[in-house]
Design an enzyme around this catalytic site. Structure first.
Site, PDB file in Angstrom:
ATOM      1  N   GLN A 283      29.053  35.441  44.252  1.00 45.32           N
ATOM      2  CA  GLN A 283      30.373  34.997  44.682  1.00 45.32           C
ATOM      3  C   GLN A 283      31.052  36.099  45.475  1.00 45.32           C
ATOM      4  O   GLN A 283      31.622  35.870  46.551  1.00 45.32           O
ATOM      5  CB  GLN A 283      31.221  34.644  43.441  1.00 45.32           C
ATOM      6  CG  GLN A 283      32.634  34.241  43.775  1.00 45.32           C
ATOM      7  CD  GLN A 283      32.685  32.945  44.560  1.00 45.32           C
ATOM      8  OE1 GLN A 283      32.060  31.968  44.183  1.00 45.32           O
ATOM      9  NE2 GLN A 283      33.415  32.922  45.677  1.00 45.32           N
TER      10      GLN A 283
ATOM     11  N   ARG B  98      21.928  31.325  36.004  1.00 43.07           N
ATOM     12  CA  ARG B  98      23.329  31.275  35.554  1.00 43.07           C
ATOM     13  C   ARG B  98      23.298  31.152  34.037  1.00 43.07           C
ATOM     14  O   ARG B  98      22.786  30.157  33.513  1.00 43.07           O
ATOM     15  CB  ARG B  98      24.048  30.082  36.188  1.00 43.07           C
ATOM     16  CG  ARG B  98      25.366  29.773  35.533  1.00 43.07           C
ATOM     17  CD  ARG B  98      26.220  28.822  36.321  1.00 43.07           C
ATOM     18  NE  ARG B  98      26.768  29.493  37.488  1.00 43.07           N
ATOM     19  CZ  ARG B  98      27.715  28.981  38.271  1.00 43.07           C
ATOM     20  NH1 ARG B  98      28.219  27.780  38.004  1.00 43.07           N
ATOM     21  NH2 ARG B  98      28.157  29.651  39.310  1.00 43.07           N
TER      22      ARG B  98
ATOM     23  N   HIS C 148      29.769  37.924  38.502  1.00 43.34           N
ATOM     24  CA  HIS C 148      29.425  36.842  39.441  1.00 43.34           C
ATOM     25  C   HIS C 148      29.224  37.478  40.821  1.00 43.34           C
ATOM     26  O   HIS C 148      30.005  37.256  41.756  1.00 43.34           O
ATOM     27  CB  HIS C 148      30.528  35.784  39.461  1.00 43.34           C
ATOM     28  CG  HIS C 148      30.128  34.475  40.057  1.00 43.34           C
ATOM     29  ND1 HIS C 148      28.850  34.226  40.538  1.00 43.34           N
ATOM     30  CD2 HIS C 148      30.833  33.329  40.269  1.00 43.34           C
ATOM     31  CE1 HIS C 148      28.799  32.994  41.005  1.00 43.34           C
ATOM     32  NE2 HIS C 148      29.982  32.424  40.857  1.00 43.34           N
TER      33      HIS C 148
ATOM     34  N   CYS D  77      37.465  31.388  43.812  1.00 46.25           N
ATOM     35  CA  CYS D  77      36.012  31.125  43.869  1.00 46.25           C
ATOM     36  C   CYS D  77      35.686  29.644  43.705  1.00 46.25           C
ATOM     37  O   CYS D  77      34.597  29.223  44.082  1.00 46.25           O
ATOM     38  CB  CYS D  77      35.292  31.955  42.813  1.00 46.25           C
ATOM     39  SG  CYS D  77      35.858  31.602  41.135  1.00 46.25           S
TER      40      CYS D  77
ATOM     41  N   ASP E 184      41.374  33.026  39.808  1.00 49.87           N
ATOM     42  CA  ASP E 184      40.282  32.200  39.283  1.00 49.87           C
ATOM     43  C   ASP E 184      40.841  31.463  38.065  1.00 49.87           C
ATOM     44  O   ASP E 184      41.943  31.782  37.580  1.00 49.87           O
ATOM     45  CB  ASP E 184      39.102  33.124  38.901  1.00 49.87           C
ATOM     46  CG  ASP E 184      37.873  32.369  38.395  1.00 49.87           C
ATOM     47  OD1 ASP E 184      37.799  31.131  38.590  1.00 49.87           O
ATOM     48  OD2 ASP E 184      36.989  33.006  37.787  1.00 49.87           O
TER      49      ASP E 184
ATOM     50  N   ARG F 221      29.101  31.449  50.678  1.00 50.11           N
ATOM     51  CA  ARG F 221      28.075  31.594  49.633  1.00 50.11           C
ATOM     52  C   ARG F 221      26.708  31.401  50.267  1.00 50.11           C
ATOM     53  O   ARG F 221      25.761  32.141  49.987  1.00 50.11           O
ATOM     54  CB  ARG F 221      28.279  30.550  48.514  1.00 50.11           C
ATOM     55  CG  ARG F 221      29.509  30.733  47.646  1.00 50.11           C
ATOM     56  CD  ARG F 221      29.422  31.951  46.763  1.00 50.11           C
ATOM     57  NE  ARG F 221      28.287  31.906  45.848  1.00 50.11           N
ATOM     58  CZ  ARG F 221      28.281  31.305  44.645  1.00 50.11           C
ATOM     59  NH1 ARG F 221      29.372  30.716  44.200  1.00 50.11           N
ATOM     60  NH2 ARG F 221      27.201  31.317  43.868  1.00 50.11           N
TER      61      ARG F 221
HETATM   62  N1   CP Z   1      32.123  29.451  42.578  1.00 49.83           N
HETATM   63  C1   CP Z   1      31.045  28.970  41.944  1.00 49.83           C
HETATM   64  O1   CP Z   1      30.164  29.716  41.486  1.00 49.83           O
HETATM   65  O2   CP Z   1      31.007  27.617  41.867  1.00 49.83           O
HETATM   66  P1   CP Z   1      30.018  26.735  40.955  1.00 49.83           P
HETATM   67  O3   CP Z   1      30.366  27.050  39.530  1.00 49.83           O
HETATM   68  O4   CP Z   1      30.286  25.323  41.334  1.00 49.83           O
HETATM   69  O5   CP Z   1      28.608  27.160  41.255  1.00 49.83           O
HETATM   70  N1  NVA Z   2      35.206  32.522  35.904  1.00 50.85           N
HETATM   71  C1  NVA Z   2      34.641  31.221  36.162  1.00 50.85           C
HETATM   72  C2  NVA Z   2      33.969  31.186  37.484  1.00 50.85           C
HETATM   73  C3  NVA Z   2      33.356  29.877  37.866  1.00 50.85           C
HETATM   74  C4  NVA Z   2      32.639  29.924  39.184  1.00 50.85           C
HETATM   75  C5  NVA Z   2      33.678  30.858  35.042  1.00 50.85           C
HETATM   76  O1  NVA Z   2      32.931  31.735  34.605  1.00 50.85           O
HETATM   77  O2  NVA Z   2      33.674  29.713  34.605  1.00 50.85           O
END
Ligand code: CP
Ligand code: NVA
Length: 298
Positions: A126, A96, A123, A258, A218, A286
């Site tokens: 997701q 990430r 993502h 999400c 989101d 997930r």
């Molecule tokens: N939706 C999602 O990716 O959640 P986290 O940021 O908690 O991993």
């Molecule tokens: N768009 C959000 C998604 C979190 C799971 C972010 O990038 O923070």
């Protein structure tokens, strides 16, 4: 998301359905016995970390968590060097990152599969879970009418590509200056041409959700955008998913998010906690979707 062909995407989703069914019956095939996945985080996480850790364990393997302060890619050590170390020890890397280019650099320099667990551009894990959720809640994804309301962000990008691959219809509404990335949009439209899917992008949430069977939103301020918070809250004020907006969607609309949610900003409590919400199914899925992906890649 575009690294999977439509056939591979179906393969992963079908296997996720099977793994989920088998797990509910107490069967946890140890397909990844002895395999190790590195979890390399530059940002916080609840769902992504836990589902990858639990998923690897349930498949008989192991996940090793590396916190943002541990590796410090690009400052303590270069990204290529991190990749060239990890590939000597582990069978795959889930990461990430802030910049999508970091995921690409890891993939370029590591001889093991690299999975995007969220970057500023996409993502995809997701969206694997979301497609599974839509399949369960609505039925055949290729016939679904979906709407995305809010920021044209990483989740929106992967959703556009995934829905286009499966031939679904998706209508996006964002404030004018917060639309999806033009390259991703062009690619999604190109994919949709070949699958009889459809993609429309505009700035009117009411128009986007008209008769929609799925409405997805989101957060307005993604991780890494904290300094834009005041400007974004102003720009997004008419883009909240609430009962009034949902009244324009199909009667049995399914609401997706999400998570984490900023309750009272992009979505109201009554919608998030109401009967239309499938957000905790998404979170559960997930696990199943990523296990199917891990089994394929590792
Ligand atoms: N939706 C999602 O990716 O959640 P986290 O940021 O908690 O991993
Ligand atoms: N768009 C959000 C998604 C979190 C799971 C972010 O990038 O923070």
């Amino acid at each position: 998301m575009d690294d999977l062909s439509a056939e591979e995407l179906w393969e992963v989703l079908n296997f996720a359905v099977e793994l989920k069914r088998r797990m509910k019956g107490g069967d946890r095939p140890p397909m990844l016995a002895g395999k190790v996945l590195a979890l390399l985080f530059e940002k916080p996480s609840l769902r992504t970390r836990v589902t990858f850790e639990v998923g690897m364990l349930q498949l008989g393997g192991h996940a090793t968590y590396l916190a943002p302060s541990d590796v410090q890619m690009g400052s303590r050590e270069s990204v290529p060097d991190v990749a060239r170390n990890l590939e000597r020890w582990v069978d795959g890397i889930m990461t990430r990152t802030f910049a999508h280019s970091t995921v690409e650099a890891l993939a370029e320099h590591a001889g093991v599969p690299v999975i995007n667990g969220l970057s500023d551009l996409e993502h995809p894990c997701q969206v694997l879970a979301d497609l599974l959720t839509i399949h369960e809640r609505v039925g055949e994804v290729r016939k679904v009418r979906a709407a995305w309301v809010g920021d044209g962000n990483n989740v929106c990008h992967s959703l556009l590509l995934g829905m286009a691959k499966l031939g679904a219809q998706i209508s996006v509404a964002t404030p004018k200056t917060y639309g999806p990335d033009s390259k991703i949009l062009a690619r999604a439209k190109e994919i949709a041409k070949g699958t009889s899917g459809s993609i429309t992008v505009g700035t009117d949430p009411q128009e986007a959700v008209r008769d929609a069977q799925v409405v997805y939103t989101d957060v307005w301020v993604s991780m890494g955008q904290e300094s834009e918070r005041a400007a974004k809250l102003k720009a997004f004020s008419g883009f909240q998913i609430n009962a009034a907006l949902l009244a324009r969607a199909a009667k049995d609309v399914v609401v997706l998010h999400c998570l984490p949610a900023h309750r009272g900003e992009e979505i109201t409590d009554d919608v998030l906690d109401g009967p239309r919400s499938a957000v905790f199914d998404q979170a559960e899925n997930r696990l199943h979707a990523q296990k199917a992906l891990l089994a394929k890649l590792l």
